[in-house]
Write a protein that holds these residues in place. Structure first.
Motif, mmCIF file in Angstrom:
data_model
loop_
_atom_site.group_PDB
_atom_site.id
_atom_site.type_symbol
_atom_site.label_atom_id
_atom_site.label_comp_id
_atom_site.label_asym_id
_atom_site.label_seq_id
_atom_site.Cartn_x
_atom_site.Cartn_y
_atom_site.Cartn_z
ATOM 1 N N THR A 15 44.234 31.307 50.320
ATOM 2 C CA THR A 15 43.075 30.889 51.082
ATOM 3 C C THR A 15 42.039 30.474 49.874
ATOM 4 O O THR A 15 41.473 29.330 50.340
ATOM 5 C CB THR A 15 42.246 32.130 51.553
ATOM 6 O OG1 THR A 15 43.609 32.985 52.339
ATOM 7 C CG2 THR A 15 41.264 31.926 52.296
ATOM 8 N N ASP A 227 32.853 39.592 50.935
ATOM 9 C CA ASP A 227 32.149 39.569 52.124
ATOM 10 C C ASP A 227 32.049 41.049 52.970
ATOM 11 O O ASP A 227 31.395 41.281 53.706
ATOM 12 C CB ASP A 227 32.612 38.749 53.008
ATOM 13 C CG ASP A 227 34.027 38.439 53.165
ATOM 14 O OD1 ASP A 227 34.573 38.818 54.423
ATOM 15 O OD2 ASP A 227 34.600 38.107 52.303
ATOM 16 N N GLU A 250 37.436 33.258 52.229
ATOM 17 C CA GLU A 250 37.566 33.297 53.621
ATOM 18 C C GLU A 250 36.394 32.410 54.101
ATOM 19 O O GLU A 250 36.445 31.313 54.945
ATOM 20 C CB GLU A 250 37.734 34.540 54.293
ATOM 21 C CG GLU A 250 37.664 34.470 55.561
ATOM 22 C CD GLU A 250 39.162 35.195 55.922
ATOM 23 O OE1 GLU A 250 40.105 35.202 55.669
ATOM 24 O OE2 GLU A 250 38.840 36.059 56.819
#
Ligand SMILES: Nc1nc2c(ncn2[C@@H]2O[C@H](COP(=O)(O)OP(=O)(O)O)[C@@H](O)[C@H]2O)c(=O)[nH]1
Ligand SMILES: [Mg+2]
Length: 395
Positions: A15, A227, A250
């Motif tokens: 990612t 996050d 992300e």
């Protein structure tokens, strides 16, 4: 310059790699290179000197967008590493092979504590991510030890009997690992092993390999999935003493995608973005964007772009400089304005830059001229951030 993105499986390496190598709408309009599935190009940024020239630039090896110069950095998304890779566990040796050319590493860890040592998903917060930080450096130093260990006594004897430079022999043994003789000498000094190599014991050699790893393959930790990470995990990671940057790969990927699709305007590294037209988005898109906006504000950005810049500018300690042929117009032979941006170690001299441009230019170096002050400077002149320099050499 090659930076390896490393870590155990499932922490977000791919990612991270996709986000960093994803060209923004602006960048995508320039030709750029994706080398293959797991090798790509990211960018670090600096203010382009063209602003003070009063004309636009025509870059060759880099890009300029709105006065910001984007200098390419090659990135490698490395297969997941598990503890004991150096002895062949997991994809161990394949993995280590991938790392040979890397000049530095971003070690991605799952700060949410949702993956175990092997990378299997576990309940959020049940794995202490600070336990993952150390093992990677150990793997790399054991790997170097494995390469040197086999022939070490032969190297030590050769250097003693044939009077060959020890660091030269070591460097030859480590060919292809992007390690210099100067780094070998510093590692000897730092590990306190600067006496006759034939007297080194195994633990001395391992100490040397540890120092060499730190010097030649420096590492920064991306505390990823920030996050959803519990704050106490960030504290635990900070306590390891490693340079840590909280990241959300992300979110960075989502934002770059949204920007590419024209839904938002977002500059990587920023702590905010602008929604182009809220009426074009559905409720769940709006909600996702609002969640990200709120988090970004608190975090000061996703950390993904800034960790790359931190490793290049602060840890590798590189500066951007611009060699030119004509010190008044800042052009090359073909009239291109500020064609090339070079990354050089801070403290490099005018002559080092000449060598970086071309060996002949270094060998035939006479003097250099500072493009801003128009002063002549000698070979030892230390370059500064953003210098524009003409090298004068014998024809
Ligand atoms: N919440 C969150 N999830 C992430 C983040 N980065 C990656 N992931 C998720 O973690 C999983 C593994 O990601 P991947 O990039 O394939 O990990 P890799 O095995 O290390 O390459 C995927 O489900 C990702 O969506 C992040 O910053 N935050
Ligand atoms: Mg992956």
């Amino acid at each position: 310059m090659l930076v390896g993105i490393v870590g155990k499986p499932n922490v977000g390496k791919s990612t991270f790699f996709s986000a960093l190598t994803m060209a923004s709408a602006d960048i995508a309009s320039y030709p750029f290179t994706t080398i293959d599935a797991n090798r790509g190009v990211g960018y670090v940024r600096g203010p382009c000197p063209h602003a003070s020239l009063g004309t636009e630039c025509t870059p060759n090896n880099s890009l300029c967008i709105g006065g910001t110069r984007f200098v390419p950095i090659e990135l490698l998304d490395v297969a997941g590493l598990v503890p004991d890779a150096h002895s062949g566990k997991g994809l161990g040796n394949k993995f280590l092979d991938d790392l040979r050319q890397a000049h530095a590493f971003i070690h991605v860890v799952d700060a949410s504590g949702g993956t175990d040592f092997e990378g299997n998903p576990v309940g959020l917060g049940s794995h202490d991510p600070s336990m993952d930080v150390n093992f990677l450096e150990q793997e790399i130093s054991h790997w170097i030890f494995g390469i040197l260990g086999k022939d070490f006594s032969k190297i030590a004897r050769q250097s003693k009997l044939a009077g060959k430079k020890f660091e030269r022999l070591m460097q030859e043994k480590l060919t292809g690992l992007a390690i210099t003789e100067a780094q070998i000498l510093s590692a000897m000094r730092e590990s306190g092993n600067d006496q006759d190599a034939s007297l080194w014991r195994d633990e001395d050699l391992l100490g040397f390999c540890r120092a060499l790893q730190k010097i030649s393959k420096p590492m920064i930790v991306a505390a990823n999935k920030a996050d959803i990470a519990p704050p106490e995990n960030m504290d635990k990671l900070e306590a390891t003493g490693y340079p840590i940057v909280p990241t959300s790969a992300e979110y960075e990927l989502a934002l770059r995608r949204a920007a590419k699709a024209g839904l938002i305007s977002y500059t990587p590294g920023s702590d905010r973005f602008e929604v182009a037209d809220r009426s074009k988005l559905n409720a769940s898109q709006l909600q996702a964007l609002d969640t990200m906006a709120e988090w970004l504000k608190g975090a000061g950005g996703t950390g993904v772009q800034s960790i790359l810049e931190k490793i290049v500018f602060e840890i590798l300690n590189l500066i951007i400089v611009y060699p030119v042929e004509d010190e008044t117009k800042w052009v090359d032979k073909k009239g291109k304005v500020l064609p090339d941006a070079y990354l050089m170690p801070r403290g490099s001299s005018a002559k080092d830059l000449a060598f970086k441009v071309h060996t002949d230019l270094g060998d035939n170096f006479i003097r250099a001229i500072d493009g801003r002050t128009h002063m002549t400077v000698g070979q030892d002149h230390v370059l500064k951030e953003n210098d524009v320099v003409k090298i004068v050499a014998r024809a």
